[in-house]
Design a protein around this motif. Structure first.
Motif, PDB file in Angstrom:
ATOM      1  N   ILE A 128       0.594  -1.598   0.012  1.00 36.92           N
ATOM      2  CA  ILE A 128      -0.047  -0.013   0.252  1.00 36.92           C
ATOM      3  C   ILE A 128       0.558   1.094   0.259  1.00 36.92           C
ATOM      4  N   LYS A 129       1.857   1.098   0.730  1.00 39.92           N
ATOM      5  CA  LYS A 129       2.828   2.452   0.408  1.00 39.92           C
ATOM      6  C   LYS A 129       3.427   2.506  -0.807  1.00 39.92           C
ATOM      7  N   GLN A 130       3.744   1.335  -1.713  1.00 41.92           N
ATOM      8  CA  GLN A 130       4.086   1.866  -2.930  1.00 41.92           C
ATOM      9  C   GLN A 130       3.323   2.101  -3.341  1.00 41.92           C
ATOM     10  N   LYS A 135       0.794   7.922  -6.040  1.00 39.66           N
ATOM     11  CA  LYS A 135      -0.875   8.122  -6.470  1.00 39.66           C
ATOM     12  C   LYS A 135      -1.429   9.393  -5.660  1.00 39.66           C
ATOM     13  N   ILE A 136      -0.713   9.530  -4.322  1.00 43.73           N
ATOM     14  CA  ILE A 136      -1.207  11.285  -3.920  1.00 43.73           C
ATOM     15  C   ILE A 136       0.540  11.539  -3.984  1.00 43.73           C
ATOM     16  N   ASP A 137      -0.134  12.876  -3.515  1.00 44.21           N
ATOM     17  CA  ASP A 137       1.166  13.649  -3.300  1.00 44.21           C
ATOM     18  C   ASP A 137       2.003  13.625  -1.930  1.00 44.21           C
ATOM     19  N   LYS A 138       2.936  13.519  -1.552  1.00 43.17           N
ATOM     20  CA  LYS A 138       3.772  13.984  -0.161  1.00 43.17           C
ATOM     21  C   LYS A 138       2.595  14.001   0.982  1.00 43.17           C
ATOM     22  N   GLU A 139       2.352  14.931   0.915  1.00 45.40           N
ATOM     23  CA  GLU A 139       1.388  16.282   1.678  1.00 45.40           C
ATOM     24  C   GLU A 139       0.400  14.582   1.973  1.00 45.40           C
ATOM     25  N   ARG A 140      -0.708  14.484   1.598  1.00 43.95           N
ATOM     26  CA  ARG A 140      -1.310  13.246   1.828  1.00 43.95           C
ATOM     27  C   ARG A 140      -0.872  12.016   2.529  1.00 43.95           C
ATOM     28  N   LYS A 141       0.118  12.119   1.350  1.00 42.67           N
ATOM     29  CA  LYS A 141       0.543  10.478   2.413  1.00 42.67           C
ATOM     30  C   LYS A 141       1.768   9.908   3.767  1.00 42.67           C
ATOM     31  N   ASP A 142       2.385  11.531   4.271  1.00 43.20           N
ATOM     32  CA  ASP A 142       2.311  11.891   5.574  1.00 43.20           C
ATOM     33  C   ASP A 142       1.567  11.866   6.366  1.00 43.20           C
ATOM     34  N   MET A 143       0.220  12.793   5.488  1.00 46.94           N
ATOM     35  CA  MET A 143      -1.175  12.987   6.694  1.00 46.94           C
ATOM     36  C   MET A 143      -1.224  11.363   6.749  1.00 46.94           C
ATOM     37  N   ILE A 144      -2.181  10.917   5.946  1.00 50.67           N
ATOM     38  CA  ILE A 144      -2.496   8.858   6.329  1.00 50.67           C
ATOM     39  C   ILE A 144      -1.194   8.580   7.251  1.00 50.67           C
ATOM     40  N   LEU A 145       0.273   8.260   7.038  1.00 53.81           N
ATOM     41  CA  LEU A 145       0.971   8.305   7.769  1.00 53.81           C
ATOM     42  C   LEU A 145       0.809   8.350   9.306  1.00 53.81           C
ATOM     43  N   LYS A 146       0.652   9.983   9.891  1.00 44.29           N
ATOM     44  CA  LYS A 146       0.008  10.797  11.146  1.00 44.29           C
ATOM     45  C   LYS A 146      -0.888  10.322  11.479  1.00 44.29           C
ATOM     46  N   ILE A 147      -1.737   9.657  10.764  1.00 41.37           N
ATOM     47  CA  ILE A 147      -2.775   9.555  11.297  1.00 41.37           C
ATOM     48  C   ILE A 147      -3.275   7.690  11.343  1.00 41.37           C
ATOM     49  N   TYR A 161      -2.386  -0.823  13.942  1.00 43.40           N
ATOM     50  CA  TYR A 161      -3.537  -0.459  13.035  1.00 43.40           C
ATOM     51  C   TYR A 161      -2.302   0.113  11.898  1.00 43.40           C
ATOM     52  N   GLY A 162      -2.481  -0.311  10.730  1.00 41.27           N
ATOM     53  CA  GLY A 162      -1.474   0.263   9.548  1.00 41.27           C
ATOM     54  C   GLY A 162      -2.336   0.679   8.344  1.00 41.27           C
ATOM     55  N   ILE A 163      -1.591   1.055   7.875  1.00 35.77           N
ATOM     56  CA  ILE A 163      -1.622   2.174   6.234  1.00 35.77           C
ATOM     57  C   ILE A 163      -2.702   1.173   5.559  1.00 35.77           C
ATOM     58  N   VAL A 164      -2.936  -0.078   5.876  1.00 38.14           N
ATOM     59  CA  VAL A 164      -4.168  -1.044   5.141  1.00 38.14           C
ATOM     60  C   VAL A 164      -5.131  -1.026   6.020  1.00 38.14           C
ATOM     61  N   SER A 165      -5.105  -1.246   6.795  1.00 36.13           N
ATOM     62  CA  SER A 165      -6.322  -0.976   7.868  1.00 36.13           C
ATOM     63  C   SER A 165      -7.121   0.213   7.895  1.00 36.13           C
ATOM     64  N   LEU A 166      -6.468   1.618   7.500  1.00 35.00           N
ATOM     65  CA  LEU A 166      -7.311   2.790   7.000  1.00 35.00           C
ATOM     66  C   LEU A 166      -7.748   2.884   5.577  1.00 35.00           C
ATOM     67  N   LEU A 167      -6.760   2.617   5.144  1.00 37.05           N
ATOM     68  CA  LEU A 167      -7.840   2.268   3.491  1.00 37.05           C
ATOM     69  C   LEU A 167      -8.930   1.950   3.073  1.00 37.05           C
ATOM     70  N   LEU A 168      -8.917   0.511   3.343  1.00 34.19           N
ATOM     71  CA  LEU A 168     -10.148  -0.479   4.200  1.00 34.19           C
ATOM     72  C   LEU A 168     -10.945   0.214   4.123  1.00 34.19           C
ATOM     73  N   VAL A 189      -9.100  13.141   3.817  1.00 31.93           N
ATOM     74  CA  VAL A 189      -7.126  13.499   4.330  1.00 31.93           C
ATOM     75  C   VAL A 189      -7.086  15.361   3.352  1.00 31.93           C
ATOM     76  N   PRO A 190      -6.853  16.366   3.885  1.00 33.13           N
ATOM     77  CA  PRO A 190      -6.128  17.434   3.242  1.00 33.13           C
ATOM     78  C   PRO A 190      -5.858  17.707   2.934  1.00 33.13           C
ATOM     79  N   VAL A 191      -5.618  18.538   2.400  1.00 29.40           N
ATOM     80  CA  VAL A 191      -4.142  18.951   1.664  1.00 29.40           C
ATOM     81  C   VAL A 191      -3.152  19.729   2.685  1.00 29.40           C
ATOM     82  N   VAL A 192      -2.538  19.401   2.922  1.00 29.18           N
ATOM     83  CA  VAL A 192      -2.174  20.389   4.028  1.00 29.18           C
ATOM     84  C   VAL A 192      -0.968  21.153   3.163  1.00 29.18           C
ATOM     85  N   LYS A 193      -1.064  22.504   3.407  1.00 28.05           N
ATOM     86  CA  LYS A 193      -1.000  23.918   3.001  1.00 28.05           C
ATOM     87  C   LYS A 193       0.053  24.167   3.601  1.00 28.05           C
TER      88      LYS A 193
END
Length: 193
Positions: A128-130, A135-147, A161-168, A189-193
């Motif tokens: 999923i990290k791959q 698929k998504i920009d670095k800011e949103r990826k970092d936000m998902i990892l932070k969640i 829980y991992g990224i898979v659990s969150l995305l499922l 996941v809002p875009v971080v500015k």
């Protein structure tokens, strides 16, 4: 190398999860199944299945003796459904050799390989990290990892829980298949500015 079609019977819950992964990642079900099968075969599935070998075989760099009284290889789930997939010739040959040694079908070996990789949470997390990297920009990826880190750190849960659990979870809660994963991720996941 030409791909061969295989239609294994897999656990219904595993099939449902594969379809959710397809929705979340945008990859086809067939591609995901082939990746899962490839992962389990790379991890030495032959050694794991060797107690079921009724015929001798040389595979994964080892020679295994067959045992005519070996236990019959059966699916662990009674709640199964067929899934259609294709595998490359190399994977098919590997599955064929294992099935020959076990006096089983290629589809049973492939089904076991798919289900085995679905239980490998470290592999699914990397997978999923791959996807996220593409698929998504670095800011949103970092936000998902932070969640994910926040859930694991701040909440009392029985398992990590991992990224898979969150995305499922997102796939379960947002059934707007027509918008695709990008639309759902923009809402969740809002875009971080």
């Amino acid at each position: 190398m030409e791909k061969r079609e295989v239609k294994p019977f897999i656990d219904i819950d595993v099939k449902d999860t594969i379809y959710k992964l397809s929705f979340v990642t945008g990859y086809s079900v067939k591609s995901i199944c082939e990746d899962l099968c490839n992962q389990s075969f790379r991890c030495g599935l032959g050694r794991e299945l060797s107690p079921y070998f009724k015929r001798g075989i040389q595979i994964d760099g080892a020679v295994f003796q067959g045992n005519k009284k070996a236990e019959k290889f059966e699916s662990s789930s009674q709640n199964i459904e067929r899934i259609s997939m294709k595998v490359n010739g190399k994977l098919y040959d590997y599955a064929y050799h294992l099935s020959f040694a076990m006096e089983s079908s290629v589809a049973k070996v492939v089904a076991y390989g798919v289900e085995k990789s679905m239980k490998d949470y470290a592999f699914l997390d990397r997978y999923i990290k791959q996807f996220l990297s593409k698929k998504i920009d670095k800011e949103r990826k970092d936000m998902i990892l932070k969640i994910v880190r926040t859930i694991n750190k701040d909440y009392t849960v029985d398992e990590e829980y991992g990224i898979v659990s969150l995305l499922l979870y997102i796939a379960d809660e947002y059934k707007r298949l027509d918008e695709g994963v990008d639309g759902v991720l923009q809402d969740v996941v809002p875009v971080v500015k």
